[in-house]
Design a protein around this motif. Structure first.
Motif, PDB file in Angstrom:
ATOM      1  N   MET A 266       0.873  -1.133  -0.026  1.00  0.00           N
ATOM      2  CA  MET A 266      -0.093   0.127  -0.082  1.00  0.00           C
ATOM      3  C   MET A 266       0.929   1.130   0.296  1.00  0.00           C
ATOM      4  N   THR A 267       0.350   2.248  -0.588  1.00  0.00           N
ATOM      5  CA  THR A 267       1.126   3.707  -0.650  1.00  0.00           C
ATOM      6  C   THR A 267       0.840   4.200   0.594  1.00  0.00           C
ATOM      7  N   LYS A 268       1.701   5.117   1.148  1.00  0.00           N
ATOM      8  CA  LYS A 268       1.465   5.898   2.187  1.00  0.00           C
ATOM      9  C   LYS A 268       1.662   7.428   1.725  1.00  0.00           C
ATOM     10  N   THR A 269       0.454   8.255   2.222  1.00  0.00           N
ATOM     11  CA  THR A 269       0.460   9.859   2.002  1.00  0.00           C
ATOM     12  C   THR A 269       0.943  10.535   2.996  1.00  0.00           C
ATOM     13  N   LEU A 270       1.538  11.530   2.727  1.00  0.00           N
ATOM     14  CA  LEU A 270       1.812  12.553   3.880  1.00  0.00           C
ATOM     15  C   LEU A 270       1.085  14.043   3.603  1.00  0.00           C
ATOM     16  N   ALA A 271       0.182  14.135   4.439  1.00  0.00           N
ATOM     17  CA  ALA A 271      -0.923  15.083   4.158  1.00  0.00           C
ATOM     18  C   ALA A 271      -0.704  16.509   3.606  1.00  0.00           C
ATOM     19  N   LYS A 272       0.449  17.240   4.198  1.00  0.00           N
ATOM     20  CA  LYS A 272       0.573  18.594   3.868  1.00  0.00           C
ATOM     21  C   LYS A 272       0.985  18.675   2.333  1.00  0.00           C
ATOM     22  N   LYS A 273       0.422  19.556   1.828  1.00  0.00           N
ATOM     23  CA  LYS A 273       0.613  20.009   0.424  1.00  0.00           C
ATOM     24  C   LYS A 273       1.879  20.776   0.339  1.00  0.00           C
ATOM     25  N   ILE A 274       2.757  20.438  -0.733  1.00  0.00           N
ATOM     26  CA  ILE A 274       3.844  21.050  -0.869  1.00  0.00           C
ATOM     27  C   ILE A 274       4.008  21.397  -2.636  1.00  0.00           C
ATOM     28  N   THR A 275       4.967  22.578  -3.030  1.00  0.00           N
ATOM     29  CA  THR A 275       4.949  22.464  -4.451  1.00  0.00           C
ATOM     30  C   THR A 275       6.031  21.433  -5.221  1.00  0.00           C
ATOM     31  N   PHE A 276       6.145  21.361  -6.462  1.00  0.00           N
ATOM     32  CA  PHE A 276       6.935  20.459  -6.912  1.00  0.00           C
ATOM     33  C   PHE A 276       8.387  20.728  -6.795  1.00  0.00           C
ATOM     34  N   ASP A 277       8.734  21.974  -6.473  1.00  0.00           N
ATOM     35  CA  ASP A 277      10.340  22.211  -6.338  1.00  0.00           C
ATOM     36  C   ASP A 277      10.571  21.850  -4.692  1.00  0.00           C
ATOM     37  N   GLU A 278       9.663  22.002  -3.815  1.00  0.00           N
ATOM     38  CA  GLU A 278       9.754  21.704  -2.515  1.00  0.00           C
ATOM     39  C   GLU A 278      10.075  20.094  -2.314  1.00  0.00           C
TER      40      GLU A 278
ATOM     41  N   VAL B  12       1.297  -2.449 -12.629  1.00  0.00           N
ATOM     42  CA  VAL B  12       0.498  -2.420 -11.622  1.00  0.00           C
ATOM     43  C   VAL B  12       0.948  -2.969 -10.130  1.00  0.00           C
ATOM     44  N   SER B  13       0.591  -2.201  -9.049  1.00  0.00           N
ATOM     45  CA  SER B  13       0.680  -2.778  -7.738  1.00  0.00           C
ATOM     46  C   SER B  13      -0.711  -2.541  -7.215  1.00  0.00           C
ATOM     47  N   THR B  14      -0.844  -2.608  -5.894  1.00  0.00           N
ATOM     48  CA  THR B  14      -1.963  -2.510  -5.283  1.00  0.00           C
ATOM     49  C   THR B  14      -2.361  -0.947  -5.361  1.00  0.00           C
TER      50      THR B  14
ATOM     51  N   VAL C 187       0.919  -2.599 -17.392  1.00  0.00           N
ATOM     52  CA  VAL C 187       0.940  -3.955 -17.335  1.00  0.00           C
ATOM     53  C   VAL C 187       0.287  -4.668 -16.058  1.00  0.00           C
ATOM     54  N   ASP C 188      -0.921  -5.095 -16.048  1.00  0.00           N
ATOM     55  CA  ASP C 188      -1.457  -5.586 -15.145  1.00  0.00           C
ATOM     56  C   ASP C 188      -1.348  -7.042 -14.786  1.00  0.00           C
ATOM     57  N   TYR C 189      -0.383  -7.524 -14.453  1.00  0.00           N
ATOM     58  CA  TYR C 189      -0.278  -9.042 -14.273  1.00  0.00           C
ATOM     59  C   TYR C 189      -0.768  -9.760 -13.555  1.00  0.00           C
ATOM     60  N   ALA C 190      -1.150  -9.168 -12.335  1.00  0.00           N
ATOM     61  CA  ALA C 190      -1.914  -9.635 -11.127  1.00  0.00           C
ATOM     62  C   ALA C 190      -3.361  -9.265 -10.857  1.00  0.00           C
ATOM     63  N   THR C 191      -3.711  -8.747 -11.932  1.00  0.00           N
ATOM     64  CA  THR C 191      -5.349  -8.254 -11.874  1.00  0.00           C
ATOM     65  C   THR C 191      -5.726  -7.503 -10.615  1.00  0.00           C
ATOM     66  N   PHE C 192      -4.811  -6.789 -10.541  1.00  0.00           N
ATOM     67  CA  PHE C 192      -4.989  -5.510  -9.437  1.00  0.00           C
ATOM     68  C   PHE C 192      -6.465  -4.624  -9.770  1.00  0.00           C
ATOM     69  N   GLY C 193      -6.429  -4.117 -10.890  1.00  0.00           N
ATOM     70  CA  GLY C 193      -7.241  -3.257 -11.650  1.00  0.00           C
ATOM     71  C   GLY C 193      -8.801  -3.797 -11.539  1.00  0.00           C
ATOM     72  N   GLY C 194      -9.593  -2.865 -11.463  1.00  0.00           N
ATOM     73  CA  GLY C 194     -11.078  -3.003 -11.577  1.00  0.00           C
ATOM     74  C   GLY C 194     -11.674  -3.828 -12.958  1.00  0.00           C
ATOM     75  N   ARG C 195     -12.579  -4.497 -12.470  1.00  0.00           N
ATOM     76  CA  ARG C 195     -13.211  -5.160 -13.698  1.00  0.00           C
ATOM     77  C   ARG C 195     -13.567  -4.310 -15.007  1.00  0.00           C
ATOM     78  N   ASN C 196     -13.889  -2.868 -14.936  1.00  0.00           N
ATOM     79  CA  ASN C 196     -14.074  -2.369 -16.159  1.00  0.00           C
ATOM     80  C   ASN C 196     -12.826  -2.288 -16.875  1.00  0.00           C
ATOM     81  N   PHE C 197     -11.708  -2.543 -16.323  1.00  0.00           N
ATOM     82  CA  PHE C 197     -10.574  -2.373 -17.204  1.00  0.00           C
ATOM     83  C   PHE C 197      -9.979  -3.903 -17.416  1.00  0.00           C
ATOM     84  N   LEU C 198     -10.306  -4.794 -16.786  1.00  0.00           N
ATOM     85  CA  LEU C 198      -9.748  -5.941 -16.978  1.00  0.00           C
ATOM     86  C   LEU C 198     -10.777  -7.185 -17.094  1.00  0.00           C
ATOM     87  N   GLY C 199     -12.013  -6.914 -17.327  1.00  0.00           N
ATOM     88  CA  GLY C 199     -13.184  -7.802 -17.617  1.00  0.00           C
ATOM     89  C   GLY C 199     -13.587  -8.370 -16.504  1.00  0.00           C
ATOM     90  N   ASN C 200     -14.769  -9.250 -16.794  1.00  0.00           N
ATOM     91  CA  ASN C 200     -15.356 -10.175 -15.702  1.00  0.00           C
ATOM     92  C   ASN C 200     -15.507 -11.240 -16.098  1.00  0.00           C
TER      93      ASN C 200
END
Length: 207
Positions: free
Chosen positions: A1-13, A120-122, A146-159
């Motif tokens: 899983m990704t981890k987010t750091l909540a404070k917004k910063i600029t690209f240069d920061e 693709v990851s989680t 490249v979604d080798y482990a079918t992480f994506g939703g069914r609208n992308f990968l079929g059902n």
């Protein structure tokens, strides 16, 4: 899983604080996101694809003209996001005009990019929604998911869901997608001589 750091910063920061240290980070609309370290089959597929693309580049006579760098950051057109693709193919002549490439490995112009690949990851929504939209807006001509482990939703990968490689090609400013599964041969506008099926990529180094 990704981890987010909540404070917004600029690209240069973001560039100063996060890109020169340890760990892997991206900037998503001003929010710093700590990316998971690629492991296992994700790393194997990425390495396999990189090798195949380099061999194809040589076969196409692009050796010394195109390159796959170890690291780079793509800056979005609105300047609020910065992404580190799993694989990026760059035009060496074009990157000579990139003012931040030599010192910071930052790409700001679509003309510098021949292909971007995300394995693709989680955090699959980033690849299918956010990055796809930002790459399209920037004008990246070809983008693979490249979604080798079918992480994506069914609208992308079929059902039921199947491993899928999606090739997005920029046509008149919008992405058009072709999807490849099983023994489908990959069709790439940038790499027309790439002789690999979807399964050969998904099962990299297993056969």
């Amino acid at each position: 899983m990704t981890k987010t750091l909540a404070k917004k910063i600029t690209f240069d920061e973001f560039n100063i604080q996060y890109l020169n240290g340890e760990g892997r980070y991206e900037l998503h609309d001003g929010i710093v996101v700590e990316m998971p370290k690629p492991k296992g089959q994700h790393s194997i597929i990425t390495g396999f694809l990189m090798e195949e693309l380099i061999l194809t580049m040589i076969e196409m006579g692009q050796r010394g003209k195109w390159t796959i760098p170890r690291e780079s950051i793509i800056k979005s057109s609105n300047g609020k996001s910065g992404y580190e693709p799993d694989i990026i193919v760059l035009d060496q002549n074009a990157i000579a005009t990139e003012s931040r490439w030599a010192s910071e490995s930052i790409i700001e112009k679509a003309e510098s990019v021949k292909l971007i690949v995300e394995v693709v990851s989680t955090n699959w929504r980033d690849d299918y929604f956010k990055k796809r939209a930002d790459y399209e807006e920037l004008g990246i001509t070809e983008y693979w998911i490249v979604d080798y482990a079918t992480f994506g939703g069914r609208n992308f990968l079929g059902n039921p869901k199947e491993p899928t490689l999606s090739v997005y090609q920029l046509i008149e400013g919008e992405y058009q997608v072709q999807q490849f599964r099983g023994n489908d041969k990959i069709i790439s506008p940038t790499f027309p001589t790439l002789n690999k099926t979807a399964n050969q990529i998904f099962r990299a180094n297993q056969d």
